[in-house]
Design an enzyme around this catalytic site. Structure first.
Site, PDB file in Angstrom:
ATOM      1  N   LYS A 137     -49.668  28.092   3.064  1.00  0.00           N
ATOM      2  CA  LYS A 137     -50.867  28.903   3.132  1.00  0.00           C
ATOM      3  C   LYS A 137     -51.403  28.985   4.559  1.00  0.00           C
ATOM      4  O   LYS A 137     -52.143  29.900   4.906  1.00  0.00           O
ATOM      5  CB  LYS A 137     -51.971  28.283   2.249  1.00  0.00           C
ATOM      6  CG  LYS A 137     -51.647  28.178   0.792  1.00  0.00           C
ATOM      7  CD  LYS A 137     -52.846  27.490   0.082  1.00  0.00           C
ATOM      8  CE  LYS A 137     -52.526  27.203  -1.360  1.00  0.00           C
ATOM      9  NZ  LYS A 137     -53.586  26.392  -1.988  1.00  0.00           N
ATOM     10  N   GLU A 174     -46.059  30.924  11.966  1.00  0.00           N
ATOM     11  CA  GLU A 174     -46.487  29.613  11.469  1.00  0.00           C
ATOM     12  C   GLU A 174     -47.852  29.253  12.033  1.00  0.00           C
ATOM     13  O   GLU A 174     -48.217  29.680  13.131  1.00  0.00           O
ATOM     14  CB  GLU A 174     -45.483  28.547  11.943  1.00  0.00           C
ATOM     15  CG  GLU A 174     -44.568  28.021  10.852  1.00  0.00           C
ATOM     16  CD  GLU A 174     -45.253  27.028   9.920  1.00  0.00           C
ATOM     17  OE1 GLU A 174     -46.447  27.205   9.604  1.00  0.00           O
ATOM     18  OE2 GLU A 174     -44.586  26.078   9.503  1.00  0.00           O
ATOM     19  N   ASP A 175     -48.586  28.436  11.297  1.00  0.00           N
ATOM     20  CA  ASP A 175     -49.857  27.934  11.809  1.00  0.00           C
ATOM     21  C   ASP A 175     -49.610  26.888  12.890  1.00  0.00           C
ATOM     22  O   ASP A 175     -50.084  26.993  14.007  1.00  0.00           O
ATOM     23  CB  ASP A 175     -50.713  27.356  10.667  1.00  0.00           C
ATOM     24  CG  ASP A 175     -49.945  26.404   9.745  1.00  0.00           C
ATOM     25  OD1 ASP A 175     -48.745  26.150   9.981  1.00  0.00           O
ATOM     26  OD2 ASP A 175     -50.550  25.909   8.778  1.00  0.00           O
ATOM     27  N   ILE A 176     -48.840  25.840  12.534  1.00  0.00           N
ATOM     28  CA  ILE A 176     -48.671  24.708  13.440  1.00  0.00           C
ATOM     29  C   ILE A 176     -47.276  24.124  13.298  1.00  0.00           C
ATOM     30  O   ILE A 176     -46.730  24.072  12.203  1.00  0.00           O
ATOM     31  CB  ILE A 176     -49.771  23.651  13.152  1.00  0.00           C
ATOM     32  CG1 ILE A 176     -49.767  22.521  14.179  1.00  0.00           C
ATOM     33  CG2 ILE A 176     -49.673  23.098  11.742  1.00  0.00           C
ATOM     34  CD1 ILE A 176     -51.043  21.681  14.146  1.00  0.00           C
ATOM     35  N   VAL A 177     -46.680  23.757  14.407  1.00  0.00           N
ATOM     36  CA  VAL A 177     -45.374  23.103  14.394  1.00  0.00           C
ATOM     37  C   VAL A 177     -45.596  21.633  14.713  1.00  0.00           C
ATOM     38  O   VAL A 177     -46.115  21.294  15.776  1.00  0.00           O
ATOM     39  CB  VAL A 177     -44.399  23.741  15.412  1.00  0.00           C
ATOM     40  CG1 VAL A 177     -43.053  23.028  15.373  1.00  0.00           C
ATOM     41  CG2 VAL A 177     -44.226  25.223  15.123  1.00  0.00           C
ATOM     42  N   ASP A 178     -45.240  20.787  13.747  1.00  0.00           N
ATOM     43  CA  ASP A 178     -45.430  19.350  13.922  1.00  0.00           C
ATOM     44  C   ASP A 178     -44.057  18.714  14.161  1.00  0.00           C
ATOM     45  O   ASP A 178     -43.606  18.617  15.289  1.00  0.00           O
ATOM     46  CB  ASP A 178     -46.155  18.800  12.679  1.00  0.00           C
ATOM     47  CG  ASP A 178     -46.474  17.327  12.773  1.00  0.00           C
ATOM     48  OD1 ASP A 178     -46.253  16.725  13.842  1.00  0.00           O
ATOM     49  OD2 ASP A 178     -46.952  16.751  11.781  1.00  0.00           O
ATOM     50  N   SER A 179     -43.361  18.287  13.097  1.00  0.00           N
ATOM     51  CA  SER A 179     -42.012  17.731  13.283  1.00  0.00           C
ATOM     52  C   SER A 179     -41.010  18.833  13.615  1.00  0.00           C
ATOM     53  O   SER A 179     -39.964  18.575  14.210  1.00  0.00           O
ATOM     54  CB  SER A 179     -41.552  17.022  12.002  1.00  0.00           C
ATOM     55  OG  SER A 179     -41.308  17.974  10.978  1.00  0.00           O
ATOM     56  N   GLY A 180     -41.312  20.049  13.215  1.00  0.00           N
ATOM     57  CA  GLY A 180     -40.400  21.171  13.431  1.00  0.00           C
ATOM     58  C   GLY A 180     -39.469  21.417  12.252  1.00  0.00           C
ATOM     59  O   GLY A 180     -38.714  22.378  12.251  1.00  0.00           O
ATOM     60  N   THR A 202     -40.060  22.413   9.167  1.00  0.00           N
ATOM     61  CA  THR A 202     -40.336  23.643   8.425  1.00  0.00           C
ATOM     62  C   THR A 202     -39.732  24.850   9.133  1.00  0.00           C
ATOM     63  O   THR A 202     -39.014  25.657   8.534  1.00  0.00           O
ATOM     64  CB  THR A 202     -41.860  23.847   8.255  1.00  0.00           C
ATOM     65  OG1 THR A 202     -42.407  22.683   7.650  1.00  0.00           O
ATOM     66  CG2 THR A 202     -42.167  25.060   7.408  1.00  0.00           C
TER      67      THR A 202
HETATM   68  P1  IMP Z   1     -43.496  20.361  10.290  1.00  0.00           P
HETATM   69  O1  IMP Z   1     -42.451  20.784   9.300  1.00  0.00           O
HETATM   70  O2  IMP Z   1     -43.573  18.862  10.446  1.00  0.00           O
HETATM   71  O3  IMP Z   1     -43.397  21.062  11.616  1.00  0.00           O
HETATM   72  O4  IMP Z   1     -44.874  20.671   9.619  1.00  0.00           O
HETATM   73  C1  IMP Z   1     -45.425  21.864   9.655  1.00  0.00           C
HETATM   74  C2  IMP Z   1     -46.464  22.006   8.572  1.00  0.00           C
HETATM   75  O5  IMP Z   1     -47.229  20.801   8.325  1.00  0.00           O
HETATM   76  C3  IMP Z   1     -47.462  23.014   9.036  1.00  0.00           C
HETATM   77  O6  IMP Z   1     -47.051  24.300   8.673  1.00  0.00           O
HETATM   78  C4  IMP Z   1     -48.733  22.567   8.348  1.00  0.00           C
HETATM   79  O7  IMP Z   1     -48.780  23.141   7.073  1.00  0.00           O
HETATM   80  C5  IMP Z   1     -48.597  21.087   8.228  1.00  0.00           C
HETATM   81  N1  IMP Z   1     -49.320  20.412   9.327  1.00  0.00           N
HETATM   82  C6  IMP Z   1     -48.790  19.695  10.331  1.00  0.00           C
HETATM   83  N2  IMP Z   1     -49.735  19.196  11.146  1.00  0.00           N
HETATM   84  C7  IMP Z   1     -50.915  19.611  10.636  1.00  0.00           C
HETATM   85  C8  IMP Z   1     -52.295  19.414  11.037  1.00  0.00           C
HETATM   86  O8  IMP Z   1     -52.638  18.766  12.043  1.00  0.00           O
HETATM   87  N3  IMP Z   1     -53.236  19.996  10.256  1.00  0.00           N
HETATM   88  C9  IMP Z   1     -52.923  20.713   9.143  1.00  0.00           C
HETATM   89  N4  IMP Z   1     -51.658  20.935   8.740  1.00  0.00           N
HETATM   90  C10 IMP Z   1     -50.651  20.380   9.471  1.00  0.00           C
HETATM   91 MG    MG Z   2     -47.737  25.494   7.379  1.00  0.00          MG
END
Ligand code: IMP
Ligand code: MG
Length: 181
Positions: A46, A102-108, A110
């Site tokens: 979302k 995407e909103d945010i890339v954390d681990s990458g 997704t």
């Molecule tokens: P990744 O697969 O670890 O890059 O995670 C990406 C997804 O985790 C994002 O699309 C968000 O939905 C969620 N996410 C990661 N960090 C945050 C944060 O600081 N706030 C809210 N959602 C986050």
């Molecule tokens: Mg997301």
């Protein structure tokens, strides 16, 4: 200035900075896709719904808006993130110019999963766009259009949530650790 919600520590990206950066990103996209007939913008639900709404409206280039939803497991642990699609796009993307939003890339994980999955559908091109990237050790996923780099803290607002809360704040703010511990 309006008072900050007591669960929030500080504003990380202000409403003004977000809106200014989105206009710059849209201008860059228009330039890069000058020769393309149209673009398919794929928002990742979302979290990306608000960013996609503003980005799409800032784009004068012809575009189609579509959505995808994924869920991930073990994304912040040592376990490799397993990502699963829970809602697919409506439209086929064969021979289309696709940008994943995407909103945010954390681990990458997704974005990495989405790049691999959508590449298999033979788009004419596939690029990625994210409002925010967190700085830390992680997969190196290419983010072609990036809004902001932020420290590795939990942020909410502008589409981002914690337990479905705070999504509709107009800025991105750091959540106090005591609000989620
Ligand atoms: P990744 O697969 O670890 O890059 O995670 C990406 C997804 O985790 C994002 O699309 C968000 O939905 C969620 N996410 C990661 N960090 C945050 C944060 O600081 N706030 C809210 N959602 C986050
Ligand atoms: Mg997301």
């Amino acid at each position: 200035m309006r008072e900050l919600h007591p669960d929030l520590k500080q504003v990380i990206v202000s409403e003004e900075d977000i809106q200014k950066r989105i206009k710059e990103m849209a201008a860059q996209i228009e330039k890069d896709y000058a020769n393309a007939e149209r673009i398919i913008l794929v928002g990742v639900l979302k979290g990306a719904f608000i960013f996609l709404a503003d980005l799409a409206r800032a784009l004068s280039k012809e575009h189609v808006v579509d959505f995808i939803a994924v869920s991930s497991y073990g994304k912040s642990g040592s376990v490799a993130g397993a990502v699963r699609m829970v809602l697919d796009m409506r439209e086929p993307i064969v021979n289309e110019h696709v940008i994943v939003v995407e909103d945010i890339v954390d681990s990458g994980h997704t974005l990495d999963y989405l790049i691999h999955t959508l590449k298999g559908r033979q788009p004419a091109s596939l690029k990625t766009c994210a409002l925010i990237e967190k700085k830390r050790d992680k997969l190196t996923v290419p983010v072609d259009y990036l809004g902001f780099d932020i420290p590795d803290v939990w942020v909410v607002g502008y589409g981002l949530d914690y337990a479905e809360r705070y999504r509709t704040l107009p800025f991105v703010a750091e959540l106090k650790p005591e609000a989620y511990q």
